[in-house]
Motif scaffolding. Structure first.
Motif, PDB file in Angstrom:
ATOM      1  N   ARG A  40      30.508  -9.288 -39.871  1.00  0.00           N
ATOM      2  CA  ARG A  40      31.025 -10.599 -39.465  1.00  0.00           C
ATOM      3  C   ARG A  40      31.447 -10.637 -38.002  1.00  0.00           C
ATOM      4  N   THR A  41      32.041  -9.574 -37.495  1.00  0.00           N
ATOM      5  CA  THR A  41      32.502  -9.579 -36.102  1.00  0.00           C
ATOM      6  C   THR A  41      31.340  -9.711 -35.117  1.00  0.00           C
ATOM      7  N   PRO A  42      30.278  -8.892 -35.229  1.00  0.00           N
ATOM      8  CA  PRO A  42      29.152  -9.080 -34.293  1.00  0.00           C
ATOM      9  C   PRO A  42      28.469 -10.442 -34.473  1.00  0.00           C
ATOM     10  N   LEU A  43      28.410 -10.931 -35.715  1.00  0.00           N
ATOM     11  CA  LEU A  43      27.820 -12.259 -35.931  1.00  0.00           C
ATOM     12  C   LEU A  43      28.639 -13.329 -35.221  1.00  0.00           C
ATOM     13  N   GLY A  44      29.966 -13.201 -35.276  1.00  0.00           N
ATOM     14  CA  GLY A  44      30.832 -14.155 -34.596  1.00  0.00           C
ATOM     15  C   GLY A  44      30.635 -14.140 -33.093  1.00  0.00           C
ATOM     16  N   LEU A  45      30.513 -12.944 -32.529  1.00  0.00           N
ATOM     17  CA  LEU A  45      30.275 -12.836 -31.087  1.00  0.00           C
ATOM     18  C   LEU A  45      28.929 -13.447 -30.701  1.00  0.00           C
ATOM     19  N   ALA A  46      27.929 -13.173 -31.515  1.00  0.00           N
ATOM     20  CA  ALA A  46      26.613 -13.776 -31.270  1.00  0.00           C
ATOM     21  C   ALA A  46      26.705 -15.295 -31.388  1.00  0.00           C
ATOM     22  N   LEU A 103      23.194 -23.100 -35.675  1.00  0.00           N
ATOM     23  CA  LEU A 103      23.019 -21.665 -35.892  1.00  0.00           C
ATOM     24  C   LEU A 103      24.291 -20.915 -35.492  1.00  0.00           C
ATOM     25  N   ALA A 104      24.884 -21.297 -34.370  1.00  0.00           N
ATOM     26  CA  ALA A 104      26.119 -20.663 -33.906  1.00  0.00           C
ATOM     27  C   ALA A 104      27.230 -20.824 -34.936  1.00  0.00           C
ATOM     28  N   TRP A 105      27.369 -22.003 -35.478  1.00  0.00           N
ATOM     29  CA  TRP A 105      28.384 -22.252 -36.502  1.00  0.00           C
ATOM     30  C   TRP A 105      28.155 -21.335 -37.704  1.00  0.00           C
ATOM     31  N   SER A 106      26.901 -21.217 -38.110  1.00  0.00           N
ATOM     32  CA  SER A 106      26.557 -20.361 -39.256  1.00  0.00           C
ATOM     33  C   SER A 106      26.906 -18.905 -38.975  1.00  0.00           C
ATOM     34  N   LEU A 107      26.649 -18.454 -37.754  1.00  0.00           N
ATOM     35  CA  LEU A 107      26.965 -17.080 -37.377  1.00  0.00           C
ATOM     36  C   LEU A 107      28.470 -16.864 -37.270  1.00  0.00           C
ATOM     37  N   LEU A 108      29.169 -17.817 -36.667  1.00  0.00           N
ATOM     38  CA  LEU A 108      30.625 -17.703 -36.535  1.00  0.00           C
ATOM     39  C   LEU A 108      31.304 -17.601 -37.901  1.00  0.00           C
ATOM     40  N   ARG A 109      30.803 -18.356 -38.839  1.00  0.00           N
ATOM     41  CA  ARG A 109      31.386 -18.344 -40.179  1.00  0.00           C
ATOM     42  C   ARG A 109      30.800 -17.245 -41.054  1.00  0.00           C
ATOM     43  N   ALA A 110      29.774 -16.568 -40.566  1.00  0.00           N
ATOM     44  CA  ALA A 110      29.064 -15.556 -41.359  1.00  0.00           C
ATOM     45  C   ALA A 110      28.693 -16.152 -42.715  1.00  0.00           C
ATOM     46  N   SER A 111      28.074 -17.326 -42.656  1.00  0.00           N
ATOM     47  CA  SER A 111      27.779 -18.103 -43.853  1.00  0.00           C
ATOM     48  C   SER A 111      26.277 -18.183 -44.122  1.00  0.00           C
ATOM     49  N   PRO A 112      25.776 -17.401 -45.078  1.00  0.00           N
ATOM     50  CA  PRO A 112      24.366 -17.526 -45.448  1.00  0.00           C
ATOM     51  C   PRO A 112      23.980 -18.947 -45.894  1.00  0.00           C
ATOM     52  N   PRO A 113      24.828 -19.681 -46.649  1.00  0.00           N
ATOM     53  CA  PRO A 113      24.441 -21.057 -46.989  1.00  0.00           C
ATOM     54  C   PRO A 113      24.275 -21.942 -45.747  1.00  0.00           C
ATOM     55  N   SER A 114      25.171 -21.813 -44.771  1.00  0.00           N
ATOM     56  CA  SER A 114      25.027 -22.589 -43.527  1.00  0.00           C
ATOM     57  C   SER A 114      23.764 -22.185 -42.773  1.00  0.00           C
ATOM     58  N   LEU A 115      23.454 -20.895 -42.806  1.00  0.00           N
ATOM     59  CA  LEU A 115      22.250 -20.411 -42.130  1.00  0.00           C
ATOM     60  C   LEU A 115      20.994 -21.013 -42.764  1.00  0.00           C
ATOM     61  N   LEU A 116      20.961 -21.069 -44.085  1.00  0.00           N
ATOM     62  CA  LEU A 116      19.815 -21.681 -44.772  1.00  0.00           C
ATOM     63  C   LEU A 116      19.718 -23.171 -44.457  1.00  0.00           C
TER      64      LEU A 116
END
Length: 155
Positions: A40-46, A103-116
């Motif tokens: 989650r931390t690297p995903l948030g930074l990305a 995409l950034a929101w999905s990564l910040l939240r580490a949310s696979p549903p948001s990513l889909l």
């Protein structure tokens, strides 16, 4: 009596629904494990980097359009075809920027549903851009040459 012209309102409504779905999607689906903190931390930074890039691209697109900017895919009646600035790199920078923000929101939240749902948004923007381009070709004879030179998307 003047007949009201379709400006593409349904496309704007669909975009709003999809964006709301991305934002409101749960972080995880019931019964599935949450992503570990080490991921989650690297995903948030990305996500921060991707979000900054998306915001910059979308704002550059809006600024380049100036008075031509409209939320609807049909171009303004008195509008001009913009081919310079960020529009010299990609034909739909605002869509690209919004997609990067989703995409950034999905990564910040580490949310696979948001990513889909962001992937679904990308497909939606592709269809919306195709519809918009039909209207642009009708209005601006030079659009065909512009479309040959500049790619539709960066995603």
């Amino acid at each position: 009596m003047k007949v009201k012209q379709d400006r593409g309102e349904i496309w704007v409504a669909g975009q709003a629904v999809l964006l709301a779905a991305v934002v409101l999607a749960p972080r995880r689906l019931p019964g599935l494990p949450e992503l570990p903190e080490a991921v989650r931390t690297p995903l948030g930074l990305a996500g921060v980097a991707v979000g900054a890039a998306g915001t910059g691209v979308a704002l550059a697109g809006a600024r380049a359009l100036g008075p031509n900017l409209t939320p609807f895919p049909r171009p303004r009646e008195q509008g001009q075809l913009v081919q310079s600035g960020v529009y010299g790199v990609v034909r739909h920078p605002i869509y690209s920027g919004i997609l990067l923000i989703a995409l950034a929101w999905s990564l910040l939240r580490a949310s696979p549903p948001s990513l889909l749902l962001s992937l679904l948004l990308a497909l939606f923007f592709d269809r919306k851009a195709r519809r918009e381009e039909l209207w642009l070709r009708e209005k601006y004879p030079e659009y065909a040459e512009y479309a040959r030179r500049v790619p539709r998307r960066v995603w």
